[in-house]
Design a protein around this motif. Structure first.
Motif, PDB file in Angstrom:
ATOM      1  N   THR A   1       0.819  -1.207   0.000  1.00 31.33           N
ATOM      2  CA  THR A   1       0.000   0.000   0.000  1.00 31.33           C
ATOM      3  C   THR A   1       0.853   1.257   0.000  1.00 31.33           C
ATOM      4  O   THR A   1       2.032   1.228   0.360  1.00 31.33           O
ATOM      5  CB  THR A   1      -0.933   0.009   1.226  1.00 31.33           C
ATOM      6  OG1 THR A   1      -1.740   1.189   1.205  1.00 31.33           O
ATOM      7  CG2 THR A   1      -0.122  -0.027   2.513  1.00 31.33           C
ATOM      8  N   THR A   2       0.229   2.350  -0.388  1.00 29.05           N
ATOM      9  CA  THR A   2       0.864   3.664  -0.328  1.00 29.05           C
ATOM     10  C   THR A   2       0.737   4.271   1.060  1.00 29.05           C
ATOM     11  O   THR A   2       1.521   5.132   1.452  1.00 29.05           O
ATOM     12  CB  THR A   2       0.203   4.618  -1.346  1.00 29.05           C
ATOM     13  OG1 THR A   2       0.244   4.009  -2.639  1.00 29.05           O
ATOM     14  CG2 THR A   2       0.913   5.958  -1.398  1.00 29.05           C
ATOM     15  N   PHE A   3      -0.244   3.804   1.827  1.00 28.08           N
ATOM     16  CA  PHE A   3      -0.636   4.473   3.070  1.00 28.08           C
ATOM     17  C   PHE A   3       0.067   3.850   4.268  1.00 28.08           C
ATOM     18  O   PHE A   3      -0.274   2.751   4.714  1.00 28.08           O
ATOM     19  CB  PHE A   3      -2.158   4.402   3.231  1.00 28.08           C
ATOM     20  CG  PHE A   3      -2.893   4.989   2.056  1.00 28.08           C
ATOM     21  CD1 PHE A   3      -3.018   6.367   1.917  1.00 28.08           C
ATOM     22  CD2 PHE A   3      -3.427   4.163   1.082  1.00 28.08           C
ATOM     23  CE1 PHE A   3      -3.675   6.911   0.831  1.00 28.08           C
ATOM     24  CE2 PHE A   3      -4.093   4.699  -0.007  1.00 28.08           C
ATOM     25  CZ  PHE A   3      -4.210   6.085  -0.134  1.00 28.08           C
ATOM     26  N   ASP A   4       1.040   4.576   4.796  1.00 27.76           N
ATOM     27  CA  ASP A   4       1.829   4.110   5.940  1.00 27.76           C
ATOM     28  C   ASP A   4       1.151   4.575   7.228  1.00 27.76           C
ATOM     29  O   ASP A   4       1.643   5.454   7.935  1.00 27.76           O
ATOM     30  CB  ASP A   4       3.256   4.669   5.836  1.00 27.76           C
ATOM     31  CG  ASP A   4       4.173   4.097   6.905  1.00 27.76           C
ATOM     32  OD1 ASP A   4       3.778   3.118   7.557  1.00 27.76           O
ATOM     33  OD2 ASP A   4       5.275   4.632   7.088  1.00 27.76           O
ATOM     34  N   LEU A   5       0.009   3.964   7.535  1.00 27.13           N
ATOM     35  CA  LEU A   5      -0.781   4.358   8.694  1.00 27.13           C
ATOM     36  C   LEU A   5      -0.883   3.193   9.673  1.00 27.13           C
ATOM     37  O   LEU A   5      -1.144   2.060   9.269  1.00 27.13           O
ATOM     38  CB  LEU A   5      -2.192   4.786   8.267  1.00 27.13           C
ATOM     39  CG  LEU A   5      -2.270   5.975   7.285  1.00 27.13           C
ATOM     40  CD1 LEU A   5      -3.703   6.203   6.851  1.00 27.13           C
ATOM     41  CD2 LEU A   5      -1.696   7.229   7.924  1.00 27.13           C
ATOM     42  N   ASP A   6      -0.689   3.475  10.952  1.00 26.62           N
ATOM     43  CA  ASP A   6      -0.702   2.415  11.952  1.00 26.62           C
ATOM     44  C   ASP A   6      -2.022   1.658  11.975  1.00 26.62           C
ATOM     45  O   ASP A   6      -2.045   0.441  12.177  1.00 26.62           O
ATOM     46  CB  ASP A   6      -0.423   2.994  13.339  1.00 26.62           C
ATOM     47  CG  ASP A   6       1.039   3.372  13.532  1.00 26.62           C
ATOM     48  OD1 ASP A   6       1.866   2.948  12.698  1.00 26.62           O
ATOM     49  OD2 ASP A   6       1.354   4.087  14.486  1.00 26.62           O
ATOM     50  N   GLU A   7      -3.141   2.373  11.788  1.00 29.72           N
ATOM     51  CA  GLU A   7      -4.423   1.680  11.843  1.00 29.72           C
ATOM     52  C   GLU A   7      -4.551   0.642  10.732  1.00 29.72           C
ATOM     53  O   GLU A   7      -5.168  -0.405  10.915  1.00 29.72           O
ATOM     54  CB  GLU A   7      -5.594   2.661  11.785  1.00 29.72           C
ATOM     55  CG  GLU A   7      -5.577   3.631  10.616  1.00 29.72           C
ATOM     56  CD  GLU A   7      -4.966   4.973  10.977  1.00 29.72           C
ATOM     57  OE1 GLU A   7      -5.473   5.993  10.491  1.00 29.72           O
ATOM     58  OE2 GLU A   7      -3.969   4.998  11.739  1.00 29.72           O
ATOM     59  N   TYR A   8      -3.962   0.917   9.571  1.00 28.19           N
ATOM     60  CA  TYR A   8      -3.976  -0.067   8.489  1.00 28.19           C
ATOM     61  C   TYR A   8      -3.091  -1.267   8.835  1.00 28.19           C
ATOM     62  O   TYR A   8      -3.458  -2.417   8.591  1.00 28.19           O
ATOM     63  CB  TYR A   8      -3.488   0.566   7.181  1.00 28.19           C
ATOM     64  CG  TYR A   8      -4.475   1.488   6.515  1.00 28.19           C
ATOM     65  CD1 TYR A   8      -5.822   1.451   6.837  1.00 28.19           C
ATOM     66  CD2 TYR A   8      -4.062   2.408   5.562  1.00 28.19           C
ATOM     67  CE1 TYR A   8      -6.733   2.296   6.222  1.00 28.19           C
ATOM     68  CE2 TYR A   8      -4.960   3.265   4.941  1.00 28.19           C
ATOM     69  CZ  TYR A   8      -6.300   3.204   5.276  1.00 28.19           C
ATOM     70  OH  TYR A   8      -7.201   4.041   4.660  1.00 28.19           O
ATOM     71  N   VAL A   9      -1.915  -0.983   9.387  1.00 30.14           N
ATOM     72  CA  VAL A   9      -1.008  -2.074   9.770  1.00 30.14           C
ATOM     73  C   VAL A   9      -1.691  -3.006  10.765  1.00 30.14           C
ATOM     74  O   VAL A   9      -1.738  -4.228  10.570  1.00 30.14           O
ATOM     75  CB  VAL A   9       0.290  -1.519  10.388  1.00 30.14           C
ATOM     76  CG1 VAL A   9       1.171  -2.665  10.866  1.00 30.14           C
ATOM     77  CG2 VAL A   9       1.039  -0.651   9.378  1.00 30.14           C
ATOM     78  N   HIS A  10      -2.247  -2.438  11.837  1.00 26.88           N
ATOM     79  CA  HIS A  10      -2.866  -3.253  12.874  1.00 26.88           C
ATOM     80  C   HIS A  10      -4.055  -4.022  12.324  1.00 26.88           C
ATOM     81  O   HIS A  10      -4.240  -5.206  12.627  1.00 26.88           O
ATOM     82  CB  HIS A  10      -3.300  -2.365  14.036  1.00 26.88           C
ATOM     83  CG  HIS A  10      -2.158  -1.662  14.694  1.00 26.88           C
ATOM     84  ND1 HIS A  10      -2.335  -0.589  15.555  1.00 26.88           N
ATOM     85  CD2 HIS A  10      -0.814  -1.846  14.635  1.00 26.88           C
ATOM     86  CE1 HIS A  10      -1.165  -0.167  15.978  1.00 26.88           C
ATOM     87  NE2 HIS A  10      -0.227  -0.905  15.428  1.00 26.88           N
TER      88      HIS A  10
END
Length: 232
Positions: free
Chosen positions: A88-97
């Motif tokens: 993904t392009t989006f380096d966001l913690d909520e996406y990782v978790h």
């Protein structure tokens, strides 16, 4: 050896085309199908039974997180499930978790190199986990910030009550491997760094997990963090 079979799920046609060319022509992998949204990704995974699903997060309709959960949790066949590698392009913690909770085996960013992506696909196809180094570091920080009561679990008989104290039972080489695991390196990268075989690295990682009473590499990275290895 048979090439790793990959399903690409991304809502942008140009991205899918570029990934197909890169994976097949430069990395020697086999792209067995494409999907432009989560629903197509689930259907294609169930039908084509790839080794790895390369999954985007933001897609119309069913998201990549929901698709990952369906593929991992509702697998209709007797054989092994595909491993899901989120790209993904989006380096966001909520996406990782969310992706890891859904059952993804890896999380990479699209700003990485083609060689890194190809290696990550092979790593997760072999049954390992692969996270971008920045993601690994943030996960460690997030776990370390939790209250002790949420981190504590009854130790296994082999582990004893103090995992960081058990680091003294590891050999010098095993400590070197643990440090590189904590820095987010794959077995192949560790092997190159320490001039070992991948088989040797894998056996050392397994011994480290067994001796410390751990279940996975993220827990091992947390122990290394708590012991101060990353500051050495």
């Amino acid at each position: 050896m048979k090439p790793v079979r990959v399903l690409i799920a991304d809502d942008q046609e140009l991205v899918r085309a570029a990934l197909r060319v890169m994976l097949e022509r430069r990395a020697g992998l086999l792209v067995v199908g494409e999907a432009c949204d989560g629903e197509q990704a689930v259907a294609a995974a169930f039908d084509l039974r790839p080794d790895v699903v390369l999954m985007d997060v933001r897609m119309p309709g069913m998201t990549g997180v929901e698709a990952t959960e369906r593929i991992v949790g509702d697998w209709p066949h007797d054989g092994p499930r595909p491993r899901v590698l989120v790209l993904t392009t989006f380096d966001l913690d909520e996406y990782v978790h969310a992706c890891l909770r859904a059952g993804a085996s890896g999380f990479l960013l699209k700003n990485g190199s083609s060689d890194q992506l190809a290696e990550a696909i092979r790593v997760v196809a072999a049954g390992e986990a692969m996270l971008a180094p920045t993601v690994t570091n943030r996960l460690i920080d997030a776990f370390a910030a939790l209250p002790p009561a949420l981190l504590t679990r009854p130790p296994s008989p082999e582990a004893g009550s103090d995992r960081t104290g058990l680091l003294d039972t590891l050999t010098r080489r095993e400590l070197e491997v643990l440090l590189l695991v904590a820095r987010g390196l794959s077995n192949a990268q560790i092997a190159r760094s320490l001039e070992l075989s991948e088989t040797g690295v894998k056996s050392r990682v397994n011994r480290i997990l067994t001796r410390l009473g751990l279940e996975n590499r993220v827990q091992a990275a947390l122990v290394a963090h708590e012991a101060g290895l990353l500051g050495r």
